[in-house]
Design an enzyme around this catalytic site. Structure first.
Site, PDB file in Angstrom:
ATOM      1  N   ARG A  79       0.811  -1.235   0.000  1.00 34.59           N
ATOM      2  CA  ARG A  79       0.000   0.000   0.000  1.00 34.59           C
ATOM      3  C   ARG A  79       0.837   1.275   0.000  1.00 34.59           C
ATOM      4  O   ARG A  79       0.299   2.362  -0.171  1.00 34.59           O
ATOM      5  CB  ARG A  79      -0.973  -0.020   1.187  1.00 34.59           C
ATOM      6  CG  ARG A  79      -2.162  -0.949   0.947  1.00 34.59           C
ATOM      7  CD  ARG A  79      -2.897  -1.231   2.237  1.00 34.59           C
ATOM      8  NE  ARG A  79      -3.394  -0.015   2.851  1.00 34.59           N
ATOM      9  CZ  ARG A  79      -3.759   0.076   4.122  1.00 34.59           C
ATOM     10  NH1 ARG A  79      -3.668  -0.974   4.916  1.00 34.59           N
ATOM     11  NH2 ARG A  79      -4.217   1.210   4.609  1.00 34.59           N
TER      12      ARG A  79
ATOM     13  N   LYS B 154       9.048  -0.876   2.602  1.00 41.77           N
ATOM     14  CA  LYS B 154       8.281  -0.106   3.588  1.00 41.77           C
ATOM     15  C   LYS B 154       9.127   0.347   4.776  1.00 41.77           C
ATOM     16  O   LYS B 154       9.072   1.519   5.163  1.00 41.77           O
ATOM     17  CB  LYS B 154       7.082  -0.921   4.079  1.00 41.77           C
ATOM     18  CG  LYS B 154       6.303  -0.197   5.168  1.00 41.77           C
ATOM     19  CD  LYS B 154       4.905  -0.704   5.327  1.00 41.77           C
ATOM     20  CE  LYS B 154       4.835  -1.933   6.183  1.00 41.77           C
ATOM     21  NZ  LYS B 154       3.432  -2.240   6.562  1.00 41.77           N
TER      22      LYS B 154
ATOM     23  N   GLN C 127      12.989 -14.347   5.789  1.00 36.94           N
ATOM     24  CA  GLN C 127      11.715 -15.069   5.838  1.00 36.94           C
ATOM     25  C   GLN C 127      11.149 -15.115   4.428  1.00 36.94           C
ATOM     26  O   GLN C 127      10.716 -14.099   3.883  1.00 36.94           O
ATOM     27  CB  GLN C 127      10.706 -14.380   6.777  1.00 36.94           C
ATOM     28  CG  GLN C 127       9.433 -15.206   6.947  1.00 36.94           C
ATOM     29  CD  GLN C 127       8.248 -14.402   7.441  1.00 36.94           C
ATOM     30  OE1 GLN C 127       8.245 -13.183   7.386  1.00 36.94           O
ATOM     31  NE2 GLN C 127       7.235 -15.094   7.919  1.00 36.94           N
TER      32      GLN C 127
ATOM     33  N   ALA D 245      27.486  44.955  -4.380  1.00 36.62           N
ATOM     34  CA  ALA D 245      26.433  44.202  -5.061  1.00 36.62           C
ATOM     35  C   ALA D 245      26.934  43.690  -6.403  1.00 36.62           C
ATOM     36  O   ALA D 245      27.660  44.374  -7.114  1.00 36.62           O
ATOM     37  CB  ALA D 245      25.217  45.089  -5.267  1.00 36.62           C
TER      38      ALA D 245
ATOM     39  N   TYR E 101      36.234  29.240 -11.444  1.00 37.29           N
ATOM     40  CA  TYR E 101      36.232  28.016 -12.242  1.00 37.29           C
ATOM     41  C   TYR E 101      36.495  28.372 -13.695  1.00 37.29           C
ATOM     42  O   TYR E 101      35.795  29.221 -14.267  1.00 37.29           O
ATOM     43  CB  TYR E 101      34.846  27.362 -12.087  1.00 37.29           C
ATOM     44  CG  TYR E 101      34.678  26.017 -12.738  1.00 37.29           C
ATOM     45  CD1 TYR E 101      35.586  24.992 -12.519  1.00 37.29           C
ATOM     46  CD2 TYR E 101      33.577  25.768 -13.556  1.00 37.29           C
ATOM     47  CE1 TYR E 101      35.408  23.753 -13.104  1.00 37.29           C
ATOM     48  CE2 TYR E 101      33.381  24.531 -14.142  1.00 37.29           C
ATOM     49  CZ  TYR E 101      34.298  23.524 -13.913  1.00 37.29           C
ATOM     50  OH  TYR E 101      34.122  22.293 -14.489  1.00 37.29           O
TER      51      TYR E 101
ATOM     52  N   SER F 186      30.728  47.626  -6.783  1.00 38.93           N
ATOM     53  CA  SER F 186      29.694  46.751  -7.337  1.00 38.93           C
ATOM     54  C   SER F 186      30.091  46.174  -8.687  1.00 38.93           C
ATOM     55  O   SER F 186      30.911  46.746  -9.406  1.00 38.93           O
ATOM     56  CB  SER F 186      28.397  47.541  -7.514  1.00 38.93           C
ATOM     57  OG  SER F 186      27.973  48.000  -6.256  1.00 38.93           O
TER      58      SER F 186
ATOM     59  N   ARG G 221      38.114  49.464 -16.539  1.00 37.97           N
ATOM     60  CA  ARG G 221      36.934  49.689 -17.370  1.00 37.97           C
ATOM     61  C   ARG G 221      37.260  50.784 -18.360  1.00 37.97           C
ATOM     62  O   ARG G 221      38.162  51.606 -18.121  1.00 37.97           O
ATOM     63  CB  ARG G 221      35.704  50.057 -16.534  1.00 37.97           C
ATOM     64  CG  ARG G 221      35.835  51.277 -15.655  1.00 37.97           C
ATOM     65  CD  ARG G 221      34.474  51.674 -15.064  1.00 37.97           C
ATOM     66  NE  ARG G 221      34.401  51.511 -13.629  1.00 37.97           N
ATOM     67  CZ  ARG G 221      34.366  52.540 -12.757  1.00 37.97           C
ATOM     68  NH1 ARG G 221      34.404  53.784 -13.153  1.00 37.97           N
ATOM     69  NH2 ARG G 221      34.315  52.306 -11.472  1.00 37.97           N
TER      70      ARG G 221
END
Ligand code: UD1
Ligand code: CA
Length: 452
Positions: free
Chosen positions: A13, A20, A71, A376, A383, A401, A436
């Site tokens: 069931r 079970k 059994q 942020a 990786y 950020s 940048r």
């Protein structure tokens, strides 16, 4: 005392590939709960009777933990206990438990054991308003137990008896061996009933005594997913009550799940819908906000997990603030007063005292010093598609950020990285490093217009 645990039933069931008795309560197989309880009773031997196809059950537990008896086929509970007999020693007493009755308590079983003493047969029974389906305890005019009759074999009058057999019993092994050798299967189900030993005990002049459990739910069995869920809630409620008795503020004991060990200091508060897995330690004054998942972690005193945080294999110092919506992955170590804000992910990194990453950042394979401010959108690019490399950020660094730190790379003490920097070489201490394109503005520039 020796313990036999019956676990050969199929559990059709459950409608599951998982046997079970391996279905979990609080993240641990039901059979694991029963084995742990047997251990708590200092059983000298634990024998699990398992069924055909139950190799998965055997594989889940080490052979040093328990003895196994197969059994096959399954011809009833009496036949099941018979399979365990080669593992049991005359002169001992045997306690029969069930792999699908996971919440049975050690205190109840100790009373059953005491009632059995050295020579008696002790049965754990309960009174049920609706005894349908259970074996009934039949007593004589003096109130002495004379036998057990199964539902399917019972007369209408016998079915009115409300005292039922839980199946759990204690008996002397030598007697058990004798009785089980004498039972037959001439009954409604053509099964060898364990319950038939009661009539034989009475005939042999062995005293049969009964004991009731501390709580009826201890004796509930699981045959279906709804019953599994019902026992899970009972178990979780009990764990929540224990935490509250220890002084933990559990905002709603119906909405907490502890799947492992949760150790709490003083004045810990846990809001709703939190899940604790593995070994979790919450030191004094820790507050866990709603909907947090905490797995294998040590949370330092006064630290707060804000809602929806996910913390795994992590150690934090004192007075940290984590989340909302923060994720710490395996190998995270935080010092004191560290702040991790929303959508910050940390993995295999150490972040020292009073450093902050308050918004949208990934800190992986990094060593971050003290008082560092991570802006942020900062990401450690750990990786390269084949190998992982470390990023070292020394004390008092300020990272603007939207910075990418392409590992391996080191940011010297007191350095500032300008917003938007893609750092591919070490940044010297105390200087501003920025990468940048220079900003330019074109006077008189016109927006293109749509062609007619
Ligand atoms: C049994 C008792 C009944 C009791 C009830 C409590 C017998 C004859 N009846 O009935 O008096 O009120 O439990 O729930 O004992 N199992 C095996 N091998 C088998 C048969 C059963 O390992 O050949 C195991 C099952 O996995 C299960 C437990 O024994 O865990 C009970 O078996 P089940 O068939 O459910 O017994 P009931 O008919 O409910
Ligand atoms: Ca049953």
């Amino acid at each position: 005392m020796e313990v036999v645990i019956l676990a050969a039933g199929q559990g059709k069931r459950m409608r599951s590939v998982l046997p079970k008795v391996l279905q979990p309560i609080a993240g641990r197989p039901m059979l694991g709960h029963v084995v742990a309880t047997a251990r708590a009773l200092q059983a000298s031997r634990i024998c699990v009777v398992y069924g055909h196809g139950g190799e998965a059950v055997r594989a889940r537990f080490g052979d040093e933990e328990v003895a196994w008896a197969l059994q096959e086929p399954q011809l009833g509970t009496g036949h099941a206990v018979q399979q365990a007999l080669p593992h049991l020693s005359d002169g001992e007493t045997a306690l029969v438990l069930y792999g699908d009755v996971p919440l049975i308590g050690a205190a109840t079983l100790r009373r059953l054991q005491d009632a059995a003493g050295n020579g008696r047969l002790a049965l754990l029974t309960v009174e049920l308003a609706d005894p349908t389906g259970y074996g009934r305890i039949l007593r004589n005019a003096d109130g002495k137990v004379v036998r057990i009759v199964e539902q399917k074999d019972a007369s209408a009058e016998e079915r009115r008896v409300r005292e039922v057999n839980t199946g759990i019993l204690v008996a002397p092994v030598a007697r058990l061996r004798d009785w089980l050798g004498r039972i037959g299967n001439d009954n409604a189900q053509a099964e060898y009933y364990l319950t038939d030993i009661i009539g034989l005990a009475v005939a042999d002049g062995v005293e049969v005594v009964t004991v009731q459990p501390d709580a009826v739910w201890e004796t509930l069995g699981v045959n279906s997913k709804p019953q599994l869920a019902e026992l899970e809630r009972i178990h979780q409620r009990n764990l929540a009550l224990r935490l509250m008795e220890e002084g933990v503020t559990v905002i709603d004991p119906a909405r907490i799940d502890v799947r492992g060990e949760l150790a709490c200091g003083r004045d810990v508060e846990i809001d709703v819908n939190c899940v604790f897995e593995g070994r979790v330690e919450l030191a004094d004054d820790v507050r866990i906000g709603a909907n947090c998942v905490v797995r294998n972690a040590r949370i330092g005193a006064g630290t707060r997990l804000a809602p929806f945080s996910h913390v795994e294999d992590t150690v934090t110092g004192r007075e940290c603030v984590i989340g909302p919506y923060a994720r710490t992955r395996p190998g995270t170590t935080l010092g004191d007063g560290v702040h991790l804000g929303n959508f910050v992910e940390v993995k295999n990194s150490a972040i020292a005292d009073h450093s902050k990453a308050n918004h949208l950042a990934y800190v992986g394979d990094a060593d971050v010093g003290q008082r560092v401010n991570i802006g942020a959108g900062t990401i450690t690019c750990n990786y390269d598609g084949a190998n992982k490399f470390r990023t070292v950020i020394e004390d008092d660094v300020f990272i603007g950020s939207d910075t990418q730190l392409v590992a391996p790379v080191r940011v010297g003490r007191g350095a500032t990285l300008g917003a938007g920097t893609t750092l591919t070489k070490d940044a010297p201490p105390e200087q501003l490093t920025v990468s940048r394109a220079r900003q330019l503005s074109i006077a008189g520039w016109k927006r293109p217009v749509k062609k007619k």
